[in-house]
Scaffold this active site. Sequence first.
Site, PDB file in Angstrom:
ATOM      1  N   SER A   1      -4.043 -17.811  -1.860  1.00  0.00           N
ATOM      2  CA  SER A   1      -5.312 -17.459  -2.517  1.00  0.00           C
ATOM      3  C   SER A   1      -5.262 -17.929  -3.971  1.00  0.00           C
ATOM      4  O   SER A   1      -4.162 -18.011  -4.558  1.00  0.00           O
ATOM      5  CB  SER A   1      -5.494 -15.945  -2.488  1.00  0.00           C
ATOM      6  OG  SER A   1      -6.556 -15.548  -3.329  1.00  0.00           O
TER       7      SER A   1
ATOM      8  N   TYR B   1      -2.220  -7.684  -4.354  1.00  0.00           N
ATOM      9  CA  TYR B   1      -2.528  -8.782  -3.422  1.00  0.00           C
ATOM     10  C   TYR B   1      -2.083 -10.128  -4.028  1.00  0.00           C
ATOM     11  O   TYR B   1      -1.430 -10.937  -3.367  1.00  0.00           O
ATOM     12  CB  TYR B   1      -4.033  -8.750  -3.163  1.00  0.00           C
ATOM     13  CG  TYR B   1      -4.629  -9.903  -2.401  1.00  0.00           C
ATOM     14  CD1 TYR B   1      -4.519  -9.986  -1.016  1.00  0.00           C
ATOM     15  CD2 TYR B   1      -5.347 -10.902  -3.061  1.00  0.00           C
ATOM     16  CE1 TYR B   1      -5.097 -11.032  -0.321  1.00  0.00           C
ATOM     17  CE2 TYR B   1      -5.928 -11.945  -2.371  1.00  0.00           C
ATOM     18  CZ  TYR B   1      -5.809 -12.011  -1.004  1.00  0.00           C
ATOM     19  OH  TYR B   1      -6.382 -13.050  -0.304  1.00  0.00           O
TER      20      TYR B   1
ATOM     21  N   LYS C   1       0.580 -13.028  -2.721  1.00  0.00           N
ATOM     22  CA  LYS C   1       0.130 -14.398  -2.451  1.00  0.00           C
ATOM     23  C   LYS C   1       0.890 -15.395  -3.330  1.00  0.00           C
ATOM     24  O   LYS C   1       1.102 -16.555  -2.937  1.00  0.00           O
ATOM     25  CB  LYS C   1      -1.379 -14.511  -2.675  1.00  0.00           C
ATOM     26  CG  LYS C   1      -2.211 -13.741  -1.640  1.00  0.00           C
ATOM     27  CD  LYS C   1      -2.074 -14.325  -0.242  1.00  0.00           C
ATOM     28  CE  LYS C   1      -3.116 -13.801   0.712  1.00  0.00           C
ATOM     29  NZ  LYS C   1      -3.042 -14.427   2.039  1.00  0.00           N
TER      30      LYS C   1
HETATM   31  N1  LIG Z   1     -12.285 -14.600   2.066  1.00  0.00           N
HETATM   32  C1  LIG Z   1     -11.826 -14.941   0.877  1.00  0.00           C
HETATM   33  O1  LIG Z   1     -12.557 -14.961  -0.126  1.00  0.00           O
HETATM   34  C2  LIG Z   1     -10.388 -15.355   0.724  1.00  0.00           C
HETATM   35  C3  LIG Z   1      -9.993 -15.893  -0.506  1.00  0.00           C
HETATM   36  C4  LIG Z   1      -8.677 -16.282  -0.675  1.00  0.00           C
HETATM   37  C5  LIG Z   1      -7.770 -16.149   0.362  1.00  0.00           C
HETATM   38  N2  LIG Z   1      -8.173 -15.617   1.553  1.00  0.00           N
HETATM   39  C6  LIG Z   1      -7.181 -15.509   2.605  1.00  0.00           C
HETATM   40  O2  LIG Z   1      -7.684 -16.097   3.793  1.00  0.00           O
HETATM   41  C7  LIG Z   1      -7.049 -15.491   4.923  1.00  0.00           C
HETATM   42  C8  LIG Z   1      -8.089 -15.117   5.959  1.00  0.00           C
HETATM   43  O3  LIG Z   1      -9.000 -14.212   5.376  1.00  0.00           O
HETATM   44  P1  LIG Z   1     -10.511 -14.084   5.869  1.00  0.00           P
HETATM   45  O4  LIG Z   1     -11.326 -13.998   4.649  1.00  0.00           O
HETATM   46  O5  LIG Z   1     -10.814 -15.100   6.899  1.00  0.00           O
HETATM   47  O6  LIG Z   1     -10.453 -12.617   6.528  1.00  0.00           O
HETATM   48  P2  LIG Z   1     -11.272 -11.965   7.751  1.00  0.00           P
HETATM   49  O7  LIG Z   1     -12.571 -12.640   7.963  1.00  0.00           O
HETATM   50  O8  LIG Z   1     -11.247 -10.507   7.478  1.00  0.00           O
HETATM   51  O9  LIG Z   1     -10.331 -12.281   9.012  1.00  0.00           O
HETATM   52  C9  LIG Z   1      -9.033 -11.773   9.030  1.00  0.00           C
HETATM   53  C10 LIG Z   1      -8.391 -12.078  10.363  1.00  0.00           C
HETATM   54  O10 LIG Z   1      -7.043 -11.595  10.347  1.00  0.00           O
HETATM   55  C11 LIG Z   1      -6.872 -10.630  11.397  1.00  0.00           C
HETATM   56  N3  LIG Z   1      -5.906  -9.656  10.897  1.00  0.00           N
HETATM   57  C12 LIG Z   1      -6.002  -8.846   9.828  1.00  0.00           C
HETATM   58  N4  LIG Z   1      -4.880  -8.131   9.691  1.00  0.00           N
HETATM   59  C13 LIG Z   1      -4.062  -8.494  10.698  1.00  0.00           C
HETATM   60  C14 LIG Z   1      -2.744  -8.127  11.102  1.00  0.00           C
HETATM   61  N5  LIG Z   1      -2.031  -7.192  10.437  1.00  0.00           N
HETATM   62  N6  LIG Z   1      -2.217  -8.722  12.184  1.00  0.00           N
HETATM   63  C15 LIG Z   1      -2.911  -9.647  12.889  1.00  0.00           C
HETATM   64  N7  LIG Z   1      -4.139 -10.052  12.553  1.00  0.00           N
HETATM   65  C16 LIG Z   1      -4.710  -9.467  11.471  1.00  0.00           C
HETATM   66  C17 LIG Z   1      -8.280 -10.102  11.670  1.00  0.00           C
HETATM   67  O11 LIG Z   1      -8.435  -9.580  12.982  1.00  0.00           O
HETATM   68  P3  LIG Z   1      -8.129  -8.021  13.339  1.00  0.00           P
HETATM   69  O12 LIG Z   1      -8.677  -7.206  12.202  1.00  0.00           O
HETATM   70  O13 LIG Z   1      -8.844  -7.809  14.624  1.00  0.00           O
HETATM   71  O14 LIG Z   1      -6.644  -7.940  13.463  1.00  0.00           O
HETATM   72  C18 LIG Z   1      -9.073 -11.407  11.534  1.00  0.00           C
HETATM   73  O15 LIG Z   1      -8.904 -12.215  12.682  1.00  0.00           O
HETATM   74  C19 LIG Z   1      -6.232 -14.334   4.369  1.00  0.00           C
HETATM   75  O16 LIG Z   1      -4.895 -14.758   4.212  1.00  0.00           O
HETATM   76  C20 LIG Z   1      -6.843 -14.079   3.001  1.00  0.00           C
HETATM   77  O17 LIG Z   1      -5.924 -13.507   2.109  1.00  0.00           O
HETATM   78  C21 LIG Z   1      -9.463 -15.211   1.756  1.00  0.00           C
END
Ligand SMILES: NC(=O)c1ccc[n+]([C@@H]2O[C@H](COP(=O)([O-])OP(=O)(O)OC[C@H]3O[C@@H](n4cnc5c(N)ncnc54)[C@H](OP(=O)(O)O)[C@@H]3O)[C@@H](O)[C@H]2O)c1
Length: 251
Positions: free
Chosen positions: A141, A154, A158
């Site tokens: 991130s 967080y 990261k």
């Molecule tokens: N969105 C942003 O702005 C942003 C920015 C920077 C970095 N990121 C990074 O991008 C990545 C994906 O985030 P996203 O925004 O796509 O999130 P999201 O839409 O909430 O999706 C998260 C996914 O991870 C699964 N998950 C969560 N906790 C889990 C666990 N303990 N074990 C297995 N699966 C798990 C969720 O399914 P279940 O809940 O059903 O398990 C879902 O499939 C993360 O690493 C996040 O830190 C996101």
Amino acid sequence: MEIRLDGKTALVTGGSRGIGLAIASAYAEAGAKVMIASRKADALERAAAEIGNGCGWVVANTGDPEAADAAVAATIERFGSLDVLVNNAAANPYAGPTIDVDLGRWDKTLLVNLTAPLVWTQLAWRHWMQHHGGAVINISSVGALKTSEQLGVYGITKAALLHMTEQLAAELGPGVRVNAICPGLIKTDFARALWEGERGLEVAQGYPLKRLGEPDDIAGAALYLAADTGSWITGQQLVLDGGGLVGFPED
Ligand SMILES: NC(=O)c1ccc[n+]([C@@H]2O[C@H](COP(=O)([O-])OP(=O)(O)OC[C@H]3O[C@@H](n4cnc5c(N)ncnc54)[C@H](OP(=O)(O)O)[C@@H]3O)[C@@H](O)[C@H]2O)c1
């Protein structure tokens, strides 16, 4: 140039929605066999049907080493290989000053965001990549690259994930490449509180490209790093944030 992953197998954690789903879909469209893992079977089943190309799914909490072992085994058993691992699932159970965090939420954040990517990479290495090569992509991130009033814990996990990316890249070459992607604010459930309403518009205005990210903005880069296009790239962090880090600070 078309980027292809024909004949490759990819395992994407957190593949049931958001960035993980976009990456899994891009990989399947590029010809890869894809396995997605997350905690909820119904969401996985729906996502696998949407991804297509025979996408498989496996229920696994990434922080549970036994579930990780079973997920890696199931991937190799079903598709015969494991060429690409995307450590994408993450947790952010605490918002507030790092100095005040309770150890329960500190441990959970570390477990899912740092320990789990290590464990899944160890398993991929031991069961396949050590002998056949591969690519690992860690989703970090921009929070890793700066301090934050609310999201320091967080960000610390990261940032450590970025160092682990470099460390494992040094250890696992030449057969296995390890890279990281640092997204800025992407419109997913995970970050909803940060982008919904006026707040998101304000953040977008601070980005030189004047919009927030979509999951597909990350998927293209994850495809590039996984495929032969990335064959001389390892230990790197690719920042995809609409220019947010280089945008002018507010006066
Ligand atoms: N969105 C942003 O702005 C942003 C920015 C920077 C970095 N990121 C990074 O991008 C990545 C994906 O985030 P996203 O925004 O796509 O999130 P999201 O839409 O909430 O999706 C998260 C996914 O991870 C699964 N998950 C969560 N906790 C889990 C666990 N303990 N074990 C297995 N699966 C798990 C969720 O399914 P279940 O809940 O059903 O398990 C879902 O499939 C993360 O690493 C996040 O830190 C996101």
